[in-house]
Each structure stands twice: as structure tokens, then as C-alpha cells.
Design a protein around this motif. Sequence first.
Motif, short mmCIF file in Angstrom:
data_model
loop_
_atom_site.label_atom_id
_atom_site.label_comp_id
_atom_site.label_asym_id
_atom_site.label_seq_id
_atom_site.Cartn_x
_atom_site.Cartn_y
_atom_site.Cartn_z
N PRO A 52 0.82 -1.22 0.00
CA PRO A 52 0.00 0.00 0.00
C PRO A 52 0.85 1.27 0.00
O PRO A 52 1.93 1.31 0.60
N GLY A 53 0.36 2.28 -0.69
CA GLY A 53 1.03 3.57 -0.76
C GLY A 53 0.85 4.18 -2.12
O GLY A 53 0.25 3.58 -3.03
N VAL A 54 1.36 5.39 -2.28
CA VAL A 54 1.35 6.08 -3.57
C VAL A 54 2.79 6.15 -4.05
O VAL A 54 3.66 6.70 -3.37
N TYR A 55 3.04 5.58 -5.20
CA TYR A 55 4.37 5.50 -5.81
C TYR A 55 4.43 6.52 -6.94
O TYR A 55 3.62 6.46 -7.86
N HIS A 56 5.36 7.46 -6.86
CA HIS A 56 5.47 8.52 -7.86
C HIS A 56 6.44 8.07 -8.95
O HIS A 56 7.67 8.15 -8.79
N GLU A 57 5.85 7.56 -10.04
CA GLU A 57 6.64 7.04 -11.16
C GLU A 57 5.93 7.37 -12.47
O GLU A 57 4.71 7.43 -12.52
N CYS A 58 6.70 7.56 -13.51
CA CYS A 58 6.15 7.84 -14.83
C CYS A 58 6.75 6.85 -15.84
O CYS A 58 7.91 6.46 -15.71
N SER A 73 -6.70 -1.58 -5.30
CA SER A 73 -6.75 -0.28 -5.97
C SER A 73 -7.18 0.85 -5.05
O SER A 73 -6.92 2.01 -5.33
N ASN A 74 -7.78 0.53 -3.92
CA ASN A 74 -8.16 1.57 -2.97
C ASN A 74 -7.00 1.99 -2.06
O ASN A 74 -7.08 3.02 -1.40
N VAL A 75 -5.90 1.22 -2.04
CA VAL A 75 -4.77 1.55 -1.17
C VAL A 75 -3.42 1.62 -1.88
O VAL A 75 -2.43 2.03 -1.28
N GLY A 101 -4.83 -5.03 -8.85
CA GLY A 101 -4.81 -4.49 -7.51
C GLY A 101 -4.12 -3.17 -7.31
O GLY A 101 -3.67 -2.86 -6.22
N LEU A 102 -4.06 -2.35 -8.38
CA LEU A 102 -3.50 -1.02 -8.20
C LEU A 102 -4.21 -0.01 -9.09
O LEU A 102 -4.91 -0.38 -10.02
#
Length: 112
Positions: A52-58, A73-75, A101-102
Motif C-alpha cells: 500500500p502507498g502512492v508511488y510517484h513514477e512515470c 486499488s483503494n490503497v 490491484g493497483l
Amino acid sequence: MVMVSMSAIDSAQAAQQEITVALSGGDYSTVTAALNAIQPSATNPYVINVAPGVYHECEIPMKSYVHLRGAGSNVTAISCNVGYMDGTVMVVQQNDVEISGLRLQGRISGIK
């Protein structure tokens, strides 16, 4: 008495390598770093578990024979915010790729 038999499918699943991406405490801290570190193949598939978390990637370059599995997808989200054309793009031009799941988030986000 319980008997278990191994089929070819069970053997293939048992052979999957698993690694974890987590903001802290995982094998890698980004999905891209995890993908860059592995050499998956038909006989050596990988599951990348994303905590879980927000991963800052492009522009994540997927590889064949990889299951990218988030914690839900909620976490679990991959987000790209770099300016005018904010977005997340996961490039999938390979074989046997699974993504579950994301959530991808950004002004323009998606899987190509």
C-alpha cells in the motif's frame, strides 16, 4: 490422509519468483527499480507485490512474464505529476503480463 499432486501448472506457479516493492522495508522502493533488477522468462516468471502507498513514477517499462500485483486499488496507486502533461503510462508490449490491484492516477494515466 490428504494427498496433493503437483501438476505442470502447479510447478510453474511454485517456480515464480516474488519480490516486494514498498515505500519502506521492501526489496525495492519503486516498481521501475524492481523491474530493472529482474530477468523474467517463461521458465522464470516473477510476481512483483506492491505494498500500500502512492508511488510517484512515470512511464513504467513492463517486462514479459511479470505479474504486477498491488495490495488493492483503494490503497495502492502509481502517480505521475511532473508538469503540464501529468500522467502515468505503463508500457506493456510484452507477453504474459498481468496487472492487478493497483490504481494509475494522473491527468493522463493508462496502460499502453
